[in-house]
Write an enzyme that holds these catalytic residues in place. Structure first.
Site, PDB file in Angstrom:
ATOM      1  N   HIS A 443     -23.682 -16.532  21.871  1.00  0.00           N
ATOM      2  CA  HIS A 443     -24.217 -15.301  22.237  1.00  0.00           C
ATOM      3  C   HIS A 443     -22.950 -13.969  22.097  1.00  0.00           C
ATOM      4  CE1 HIS A 443     -27.073 -12.299  23.255  1.00  0.00           C
ATOM      5  NE2 HIS A 443     -27.367 -12.491  24.334  1.00  0.00           N
ATOM      6  N   ASP A 447     -26.905 -11.934  18.719  1.00  0.00           N
ATOM      7  CA  ASP A 447     -27.952 -11.341  19.500  1.00  0.00           C
ATOM      8  C   ASP A 447     -29.230 -12.135  19.335  1.00  0.00           C
ATOM      9  OD1 ASP A 447     -25.911  -9.603  20.543  1.00  0.00           O
ATOM     10  OD2 ASP A 447     -26.325  -8.262  18.940  1.00  0.00           O
TER      11      ASP A 447
END
Length: 469
Positions: A443, A447
């Site tokens: 992350h 995304d």
């Protein structure tokens, strides 16, 4: 005479130690084996005892200072030297008075010996953690002080140290006292006085009384910022200890690094492999006869992953410090099981192969894994990874990212299941060949929208089964 205190050697690989806290100050009188300071190394936390009785003349290391093994940290003026200095400074005794007939004979009073403090000064009380029994008092009324090792053991096992009998100087609780106390609790007895355990007959004959009289074992939450350390293994009959192999150590280090540095996010897609299974069934006999090995679903999954990576090149990336490198070449790692643990050989230029070519390359690497002939080049340069843990009992799961990559796909078990499908505009219940496909992504650079789109596209490519052998 002066006696130097040095940083001791505490293990073959230990080269330095940090003075975490001084327990004495300049001018304090100490006795032999009295703790002088607490030190910490990468292997152990412990105390340095005084090598002799005397007076602290100098403290040569500051709290928090890290010094090499053998460095001087303090100077003690020994008790013998202090006594000699006092005697040298004392005035010579006056001569005895001459006897006279008027005065009865008198004997000169013996010179009183110099006053030497035979016992240690009251120890400097160290802060005691409330959860460790801060209100506990030693027999002399002074607060009890605990070493870092003892405090750590108490936190690991949830022990109230105020209930542990100490056998050290002034009732101090040692590591051995804690171990003895734990053994007593495990045996179902109660802690005896001064480290003595209850006799076996008393324990066996009064189990209920022992349970009610045993000191409470508190559940102690770790202090804020404290590093958790698992309990030290205590050997038990029948246990087998298998030291890590070098490969297992490297795998462990790699996995821990990945989990602590990359924020893993997982997402799962349900994939209908009915068309793909039918395609494989049509070609598997001819493929087996031509190639000499079975056609599995794995090369099709590799091909679908490669196509999706070409559509979403940011998934074919690596993290380098504060930057992301989007790689031009698609070098797909395929996780495989080996005798000593998981390995990930890499298909270099995976986007240049056909399905048959991918199947051949996978088989070539599988054989090298099997006979232990993988080279360093076979394992290097991967830009994305696909994992297939097996067909049995593997509904789905999330794999750990192979650093410095940013994502890894994990195939689940392929099963026939009833699902709802649409037939001629109407819903119908049908038996389909289904699989879960799980994506773990980093992350920091990927995304949710990108991760989900990539997974969705890979799943649709597998469902469409538009592949040529």
């Amino acid at each position: 005479m002066s006696l130097e205190v040095t940083m001791p050697q505490m293990g073959e690989s230990v080269v330095e130690g940090t003075v975490t806290r001084w327990l004495v100050k300049v001018g304090d009188r100490v006795t032999e084996d009295q703790p002088l300071c607490e030190i910490s190394t990468d292997k152990v936390d412990t105390e340095i005892p005084s090598p002799a009785s005397g007076v602290i003349a100098e403290l040569l290391a500051a709290e928090g200072q890290t010094l090499p093994i053998g460095s001087k940290i303090a100077v003690i003026e020994t008790a013998a030297a202090a006594t000699a200095d006092v005697r040298a400074a004392a005035p010579a005794p006056a001569p005895p008075p001459r006897r006279t007939t008027a005065t009865p004979p008198q004997t000169a009073a013996a010179e009183p010996p110099p006053a030497v403090d035979a016992g240690p000064a009251a120890p400097v009380a160290a802060p005691v953690r409330p959860s460790m029994g801060a209100a506990a008092r030693a027999t002399n009324g002074a607060p009890r002080r605990y070493s870092p090792v003892v405090l750590r053991m108490a936190e690991e096992h949830g022990i109230d140290l105020s209930a542990v009998p100490g056998t050290g100087i002034g009732g101090r609780v040692s590591k051995r006292d804690v171990e003895r106390y734990l053994e007593t609790l495990r045996a179902g007895g109660q802690a005896g006085r001064a480290g003595q355990t209850a006799p076996a007959s008393a324990v066996n004959g009064a189990a209920g009384a022992a349970a009610s009289a045993a000191p409470p074992v508190a559940s102690v939450p770790p202090a804020t910022g404290a590093i958790f350390r698992p309990p030290v293994y205590q050997p038990r009959e029948g246990d087998t200890v298998e030291p890590f192999t070098r490969r297992r150590k490297l795998i462990a280090e790699h996995m821990v690094f990945s989990k602590t540095h990359a924020p893993h996010v997982g997402t799962v897609a349900e994939v209908d492999l009915t068309r793909l299974s039918a395609l494989r069934d049509r070609h598997k006999a001819a493929f087996q006869a031509r190639e000499g090995f079975a056609l599995t679903l794995l090369p099709f999954a590799v091909m679908a992953t490669v196509r999706a990576l070409k559509e979403f090149p940011r998934m074919n990336a690596a993290v380098a410090g504060d930057a992301m490198i989007i790689r031009r070449e698609i070098n797909l790692g395929v996780a495989m099981d080996a005798a000593e643990g998981l390995v990930v050989p890499v298909i270099k230029g995976a986007d240049t192969f056909t399905v048959t070519g991918l199947a051949r390359e996978i088989e070539r690497l599988r054989r090298k894994v099997q006979d232990g002939s993988l080279s360093a080049d076979d394992l290097a340069g991967g830009s994305f990874t696909l994992s297939n843990p097996g067909r049995e009992g593997n509904l789905y799961g999330f794999a750990i990212i192979n650093q410095p990559q940013v994502g890894i796909l994990r195939m689940g078990e392929v099963k026939r299941r009833p699902v709802v499908i649409e037939v001629d505009g109407a819903e119908a219940l049908a038996i389909r060949t289904m699989m879960y496909l799980a994506l773990s992504y980093d992350h920091r650079v990927i995304d949710g929208v990108l991760g989900n789109r990539f997974l969705y596209r890979t799943a649709r490519l597998l469902e469409e089964a538009d592949f040529e052998l």
